[in-house]
Every structure is written in structure tokens, then in C-alpha cells.
Design a protein around this motif. Structure first.
Motif, short mmCIF file in Angstrom:
data_model
loop_
_atom_site.label_atom_id
_atom_site.label_comp_id
_atom_site.label_asym_id
_atom_site.label_seq_id
_atom_site.Cartn_x
_atom_site.Cartn_y
_atom_site.Cartn_z
N SER A 16 -5.16 2.46 11.20
CA SER A 16 -5.87 2.58 9.93
C SER A 16 -5.56 1.40 9.02
CB SER A 16 -5.49 3.87 9.21
OG SER A 16 -6.05 4.97 9.86
N ASN A 19 -7.33 -1.62 10.32
CA ASN A 19 -8.76 -1.58 9.95
C ASN A 19 -8.94 -1.98 8.49
OD1 ASN A 19 -9.54 -0.73 12.49
ND2 ASN A 19 -9.57 1.43 11.95
N TYR A 20 -8.11 -1.44 7.62
CA TYR A 20 -8.20 -1.73 6.18
C TYR A 20 -8.01 -3.22 5.90
CZ TYR A 20 -7.21 -1.64 1.20
OH TYR A 20 -7.23 -1.89 -0.15
N ASN A 22 -8.39 -5.70 8.11
CA ASN A 22 -9.12 -6.53 9.08
C ASN A 22 -8.18 -7.30 10.01
OD1 ASN A 22 -11.78 -5.83 8.19
ND2 ASN A 22 -11.39 -7.13 6.40
N SER A 182 -9.18 13.55 -0.70
CA SER A 182 -9.54 12.18 -1.08
C SER A 182 -9.27 11.20 0.07
CB SER A 182 -8.74 11.77 -2.32
OG SER A 182 -8.94 10.41 -2.62
N GLN A 184 -9.25 11.77 3.23
CA GLN A 184 -10.21 11.97 4.32
C GLN A 184 -11.55 11.26 4.05
OE1 GLN A 184 -10.03 16.02 6.32
NE2 GLN A 184 -9.00 16.40 4.37
N GLN A 185 -11.80 10.91 2.81
CA GLN A 185 -13.06 10.23 2.45
C GLN A 185 -12.93 8.71 2.50
OE1 GLN A 185 -15.74 12.20 2.14
NE2 GLN A 185 -14.24 13.79 2.59
N GLN A 186 -11.72 8.21 2.72
CA GLN A 186 -11.51 6.76 2.74
C GLN A 186 -12.11 6.14 4.00
OE1 GLN A 186 -10.23 5.17 0.06
NE2 GLN A 186 -10.08 7.21 -0.85
N PRO A 187 -12.67 4.94 3.91
CA PRO A 187 -13.28 4.32 5.09
C PRO A 187 -12.29 4.00 6.19
CG PRO A 187 -13.29 2.81 3.21
CD PRO A 187 -12.82 4.15 2.70
N TRP A 188 -11.02 3.91 5.87
CA TRP A 188 -10.01 3.60 6.88
C TRP A 188 -9.45 4.85 7.56
CZ3 TRP A 188 -5.78 6.09 5.13
CH2 TRP A 188 -5.62 6.21 3.74
#
Length: 191
Positions: A16, A19-20, A22, A182, A184-188
Motif C-alpha cells: 500500500s 502504491n501511494y 509510486n 475512512s 477503506q476509502q483511500q486509493p491505496w
């Protein structure tokens, strides 16, 4: 960089964060690359990160290393926040983590299968105490260590996913539940 993984483990926190930020990681599942993993980490624990320069084990250490290299703000900005991030990471990695292992892997604590239920029950009691403490640490923000994302949030993601498999958070932990929703809604987020 090579990351040895097992899905659903601390490896997810590292993936994660990567991903965040890059960060390109080559993932190698332990089940398919155990010999190569044992060659650099005889314990074959995951996550294990081979940066090319050295090998790092332990989720918290890998998160710190990657954040320091790619996004130091994830370690906290300012002394107070940095200490808070370290405090929460310490609590998650030593306080809570062991009790999840107690629940999911009782054979690591006792050899008699007849005692597994007792060990798991004690693990649940210990986790309830940890969740009570974590509930007190969560403030009104969307993040554990203040008003910005930190490595603590990536680590907490994994533990709260484990919690969801045992007993999903409920109204007994209103701040922690809001935080988890909150995250769980993060793009990462890795589900």
C-alpha cells in the motif's frame, strides 16, 4: 527492489505504501520463492524487502525505510508528530500484532491442540484491551498520528483487516470505526 510477500500479511502495508509513493516493487510470493527468500532471510518471514543494497525484515522497519527514501513526511512532520508515529507503530507492532497471532496461530504459543481454544480466547481478551487503547489514541482526524497520513496508517490497515475477520468494529469503538471506514476509502487501501 524485491518484496517477498503473503497476501493478507504485513506485506499489504508495504504494498500500500509503495502504491501511494509510486515505488516499483517486484513481488515474490513466499510460496513460490521460498528458497530465494531463505537465502537472504533464513527465517523466511514476510514481508522481506531486498533493496539491492541490503535486506530488511519486519513491517515497521520496511515502512520506515521506504518512507525515508521516498516520502519522509510519512514519518511525521515535526518532532512531536514523529514521536507520535513511532509510538503508534510500536504499539501496533508489539502490542496488537502479537495478540492477532495469538488468535490466528495458537500453535505458536502452546503445543497442545487441546489448549488452542484457551489461547485464542485470551488473544481476544487482549485484543479488546488493545482496541480500547487504540480508540483513545484516535483523534478527530482521518489519520492515527495527527492530521496527515503516516506509516502508522499503513500498518493499522493490516491489523484492522484482521480485526474485521474476527469481529468487525462496531459502535463500541466510534472513533476507531470512523477511522477504519475512512481508511477503506483511500486509493491505496488493499482490501
Amino acid at each position: 527492489m524485491i518484496l517477498y510477500t503473503i497476501n493478507g500479511s504485513g506485506s499489504d502495508a508495504v504494498k500500500s505504501l509503495a502504491n501511494y509513493c509510486n515505488i516499483k516493487l517486484t513481488e515474490r510470493p513466499r510460496s513460490e520463492h521460498r528458497s530465494a527468500l531463505e537465502a537472504i532471510n533464513p527465517a523466511a518471514t514476510v514481508p522481506t524487502l531486498d533493496s539491492g543494497d541490503w535486506v530488511t525484515t519486519e513491517t515497521a522497519a520496511i515502512l520506515r525505510y521506504l518512507a525515508k527514501q521516498h516520502n519522509p513526511d510519512l514519518l511525521g512532520t515535526g518532532d512531536e508528530t514523529q514521536v507520535r508515529v513511532d509510538e503508534i507503530i510500536g504499539f501496533l507492532s508489539t502490542g496488537m500484532y502479537s495478540h492477532y497471532i495469538q488468535f490466528f496461530r495458537p500453535e505458536k504459543f502452546v503445543s497442545s491442540e487441546a489448549q488452542f481454544a484457551d489461547v485464542k480466547s485470551l488473544g481476544l481478551q487482549n485484543l479488546a484491551q488493545c482496541l480500547d487503547l487504540l480508540e483513545k489514541k484516535v483523534d478527530s482526524s482521518d489519520f492515527l498520528a495527527g492530521d496527515q497520513l503516516s506509516i502508522a496508517d499503513f500498518y493499522a490497515m493490516v491489523l484492522l483487516k484482521w480485526q474485521s475477520k474476527i469481529q468487525p468494529l462496531n459502535a463500541e469503538y466510534p472513533k476507531l470505526l470512523a477511522y477504519w471506514n475512512s481508511i477503506q476509502q483511500q486509493p491505496w487501501f488493499i482490501g
